[in-house]
Scaffold this motif. Sequence first.
Motif, PDB file in Angstrom:
ATOM      1  N   LYS A  21       9.323   7.161 -11.914  1.00  0.00           N
ATOM      2  CA  LYS A  21       9.493   6.987 -13.358  1.00  0.00           C
ATOM      3  C   LYS A  21       8.268   7.552 -14.069  1.00  0.00           C
ATOM      4  O   LYS A  21       7.138   7.187 -13.752  1.00  0.00           O
ATOM      5  CB  LYS A  21       9.643   5.497 -13.659  1.00  0.00           C
ATOM      6  N   LEU A  57       5.693   7.741 -17.036  1.00  0.00           N
ATOM      7  CA  LEU A  57       5.139   6.860 -18.056  1.00  0.00           C
ATOM      8  C   LEU A  57       4.500   7.655 -19.185  1.00  0.00           C
ATOM      9  O   LEU A  57       3.922   7.087 -20.104  1.00  0.00           O
ATOM     10  CB  LEU A  57       4.104   5.914 -17.430  1.00  0.00           C
ATOM     11  N   ARG A  77       1.250  10.204 -16.051  1.00  0.00           N
ATOM     12  CA  ARG A  77       1.203   8.938 -15.314  1.00  0.00           C
ATOM     13  C   ARG A  77       2.619   8.603 -14.853  1.00  0.00           C
ATOM     14  O   ARG A  77       3.586   8.816 -15.588  1.00  0.00           O
ATOM     15  CB  ARG A  77       0.652   7.812 -16.185  1.00  0.00           C
ATOM     16  N   TYR A  78       2.710   8.058 -13.649  1.00  0.00           N
ATOM     17  CA  TYR A  78       4.009   7.755 -13.052  1.00  0.00           C
ATOM     18  C   TYR A  78       3.979   6.419 -12.330  1.00  0.00           C
ATOM     19  O   TYR A  78       2.912   5.950 -11.924  1.00  0.00           O
ATOM     20  CB  TYR A  78       4.393   8.856 -12.042  1.00  0.00           C
ATOM     21  N   GLU A  79       5.159   5.847 -12.156  1.00  0.00           N
ATOM     22  CA  GLU A  79       5.354   4.715 -11.265  1.00  0.00           C
ATOM     23  C   GLU A  79       6.265   5.204 -10.148  1.00  0.00           C
ATOM     24  O   GLU A  79       7.363   5.702 -10.417  1.00  0.00           O
ATOM     25  CB  GLU A  79       6.027   3.540 -11.988  1.00  0.00           C
ATOM     26  N   PRO A 132       1.384   2.889  -8.933  1.00  0.00           N
ATOM     27  CA  PRO A 132       0.993   3.689 -10.090  1.00  0.00           C
ATOM     28  C   PRO A 132       0.220   4.921  -9.619  1.00  0.00           C
ATOM     29  O   PRO A 132      -0.617   4.832  -8.718  1.00  0.00           O
ATOM     30  CB  PRO A 132       0.101   2.741 -10.893  1.00  0.00           C
TER      31      PRO A 132
END
Length: 187
Positions: A111, A113, A117-119, A136
């Motif tokens: 995902k 962000l 930045r990602y999850e 993260p």
Amino acid sequence: MKRPALALALALGAALAPAAHAIEYNQVQADKSRIGFGYKQMGVAMDGKFKKFASQLSFDPAQPANAKATIDVDLASIDTGTAEADSEVAGKQWFNTKAFPTARFVSTAVKSLGANRYEVAGTLTIKGKTHNVVVPATFTPQGNTGVFDGSLTIRRGDFTIGEGPWAAFDIVANDIQIKFRIAASGK
């Protein structure tokens, strides 16, 4: 008159059109990548790393939901800073590397962000125990190379890392922070 209007239309069309050629990062550069960890022993911060791991990656920043990652860590390649500790941690009460030679992370969803930045959701398997985790991470593109940096805190008790006299958390804390940097090139 027609020429400026045509030039403006072409310029706007080029600016608004999606990129015709996005980079998919899929060639992991092992020599520029690393997996480390941090923990507390008797209240003192300690750290170490794993010298051997393999990873497969497919990541297009324009389509993060389609990303996939698998990381296999050779647990016997642990480097705590001393040969005696490395041998102890590879033993049956800790990683039991003879029965469980690798730890494995497999992504299940990514995902965005925003702002690189990602999850990254996935499963983490250590010593035959699998748990869902969310990691993260940041991604820094550098031309045809990209770097993923991130960290994740796990509880060693959830994976039975430290059995017998080491099952208590009074000497070695339960929280272990896994830190990684994965560099990959693409085309």
